[in-house]
Design a protein around this motif. Structure first.
Motif, PDB file in Angstrom:
ATOM      1  N   ALA A  30       0.837  -1.202   0.000  1.00 51.92           N
ATOM      2  CA  ALA A  30       0.000   0.000   0.000  1.00 51.92           C
ATOM      3  C   ALA A  30       0.869   1.249   0.000  1.00 51.92           C
ATOM      4  O   ALA A  30       2.017   1.231   0.451  1.00 51.92           O
ATOM      5  N   ARG A  31       0.339   2.340  -0.500  1.00 48.44           N
ATOM      6  CA  ARG A  31       1.044   3.624  -0.503  1.00 48.44           C
ATOM      7  C   ARG A  31       1.318   4.101   0.917  1.00 48.44           C
ATOM      8  O   ARG A  31       2.338   4.722   1.188  1.00 48.44           O
ATOM      9  N   MET A  32       0.365   3.856   1.781  1.00 47.14           N
ATOM     10  CA  MET A  32       0.461   4.325   3.162  1.00 47.14           C
ATOM     11  C   MET A  32      -0.487   3.511   4.022  1.00 47.14           C
ATOM     12  O   MET A  32      -1.373   2.842   3.511  1.00 47.14           O
ATOM     13  N   ASN A  33      -0.301   3.563   5.312  1.00 47.36           N
ATOM     14  CA  ASN A  33      -1.201   2.930   6.254  1.00 47.36           C
ATOM     15  C   ASN A  33      -2.095   4.024   6.833  1.00 47.36           C
ATOM     16  O   ASN A  33      -1.710   4.721   7.765  1.00 47.36           O
ATOM     17  N   TYR A  34      -3.269   4.196   6.230  1.00 45.64           N
ATOM     18  CA  TYR A  34      -4.159   5.270   6.667  1.00 45.64           C
ATOM     19  C   TYR A  34      -4.617   5.058   8.109  1.00 45.64           C
ATOM     20  O   TYR A  34      -4.928   6.016   8.814  1.00 45.64           O
ATOM     21  N   ARG A  35      -4.649   3.824   8.540  1.00 42.52           N
ATOM     22  CA  ARG A  35      -5.096   3.523   9.902  1.00 42.52           C
ATOM     23  C   ARG A  35      -4.182   4.173  10.947  1.00 42.52           C
ATOM     24  O   ARG A  35      -4.662   4.739  11.914  1.00 42.52           O
ATOM     25  N   SER A  36      -2.884   4.050  10.733  1.00 43.79           N
ATOM     26  CA  SER A  36      -1.952   4.656  11.691  1.00 43.79           C
ATOM     27  C   SER A  36      -1.709   6.133  11.388  1.00 43.79           C
ATOM     28  O   SER A  36      -1.422   6.913  12.289  1.00 43.79           O
ATOM     29  N   ALA A  37      -1.860   6.534  10.130  1.00 43.25           N
ATOM     30  CA  ALA A  37      -1.642   7.937   9.760  1.00 43.25           C
ATOM     31  C   ALA A  37      -2.712   8.853  10.354  1.00 43.25           C
ATOM     32  O   ALA A  37      -2.416   9.992  10.717  1.00 43.25           O
ATOM     33  N   ASN A  38      -3.940   8.335  10.473  1.00 40.17           N
ATOM     34  CA  ASN A  38      -5.025   9.165  10.994  1.00 40.17           C
ATOM     35  C   ASN A  38      -6.063   8.271  11.679  1.00 40.17           C
ATOM     36  O   ASN A  38      -7.105   7.963  11.100  1.00 40.17           O
ATOM     37  N   PRO A  39      -5.787   7.857  12.910  1.00 35.83           N
ATOM     38  CA  PRO A  39      -6.705   6.964  13.627  1.00 35.83           C
ATOM     39  C   PRO A  39      -8.117   7.529  13.790  1.00 35.83           C
ATOM     40  O   PRO A  39      -9.083   6.772  13.822  1.00 35.83           O
ATOM     41  N   GLN A  40      -8.253   8.844  13.866  1.00 38.76           N
ATOM     42  CA  GLN A  40      -9.585   9.442  14.013  1.00 38.76           C
ATOM     43  C   GLN A  40     -10.439   9.179  12.773  1.00 38.76           C
ATOM     44  O   GLN A  40     -11.646   8.941  12.877  1.00 38.76           O
ATOM     45  N   ALA A  41      -9.818   9.235  11.615  1.00 42.22           N
ATOM     46  CA  ALA A  41     -10.546   8.943  10.377  1.00 42.22           C
ATOM     47  C   ALA A  41     -11.011   7.485  10.371  1.00 42.22           C
ATOM     48  O   ALA A  41     -12.155   7.192  10.007  1.00 42.22           O
ATOM     49  N   LEU A  42     -10.130   6.579  10.778  1.00 39.94           N
ATOM     50  CA  LEU A  42     -10.505   5.170  10.872  1.00 39.94           C
ATOM     51  C   LEU A  42     -11.660   5.000  11.853  1.00 39.94           C
ATOM     52  O   LEU A  42     -12.631   4.287  11.562  1.00 39.94           O
ATOM     53  N   ASN A  43     -11.593   5.660  13.004  1.00 39.80           N
ATOM     54  CA  ASN A  43     -12.662   5.545  13.998  1.00 39.80           C
ATOM     55  C   ASN A  43     -13.999   6.038  13.447  1.00 39.80           C
ATOM     56  O   ASN A  43     -15.045   5.451  13.731  1.00 39.80           O
TER      57      ASN A  43
END
Length: 148
Positions: free
Chosen positions: A3-16
């Motif tokens: 993956a290009r990036m791990n969005y989960r760790s980059a922005n946990p609030q967005a994941l939540n």
């Protein structure tokens, strides 16, 4: 593929925020198999390999047949789907491709023959949620199989 990036760790609030949408959909009372059909069909339209891989596996775990999974992109011509499923698949396509004319009165009426207003809103939320997941996965480079 990585993956290009791990969005989960980059922005946990967005994941939540996404997980809250997913929680609502899961607790909405919609049939689990129907939800997987929605997720697969929207993911086919959006070309999201990551979500297609995930949701075809999930559908199989729920007992969905290979034949119905394989023919989902040709549901209009395949006789394996109920009238209620067909109505939801038409709604899924209309909402996913909203800029192609929106949701027609015919599609709305057809869905309402099988689902009440509360269920209709839950269906829209399910469709919108998988579309958001698709866009996140595609934008961050998640493919099948994906390594984060």
């Amino acid at each position: 593929m990585k993956a290009r990036m791990n969005y989960r760790s980059a922005n946990p609030q967005a994941l939540n925020a996404m997980l809250q949408l997913e929680k609502y959909v899961q607790e909405s009372g919609l049939d689990k198999n129907l939800m997987e059909l929605i997720k697969i069909r929207a993911s086919q339209i959006n070309g999201c390999a990551f979500c297609l891989d995930m949701h075809t596996k999930d559908a199989r775990k729920l007992g969905e047949t290979e034949q119905r999974i394989y023919l989902l992109n040709a549901w209009r011509e395949a006789g394996f789907y109920t009238d209620a499923e067909r109505a939801v698949l038409a709604l899924t396509e209309a909402v996913t491709l909203i800029s192609n004319g929106g949701v027609s009165d015919e599609i709305y009426a057809n869905v309402r023959e099988h689902f009440d207003e509360q269920q209709y809103v839950a269906l829209i939320m399910a469709i919108n949620t998988i579309n958001a997941w698709n866009r996140i996965a595609i934008s961050t480079g998640m493919t099948a199989p994906c390594e984060l």
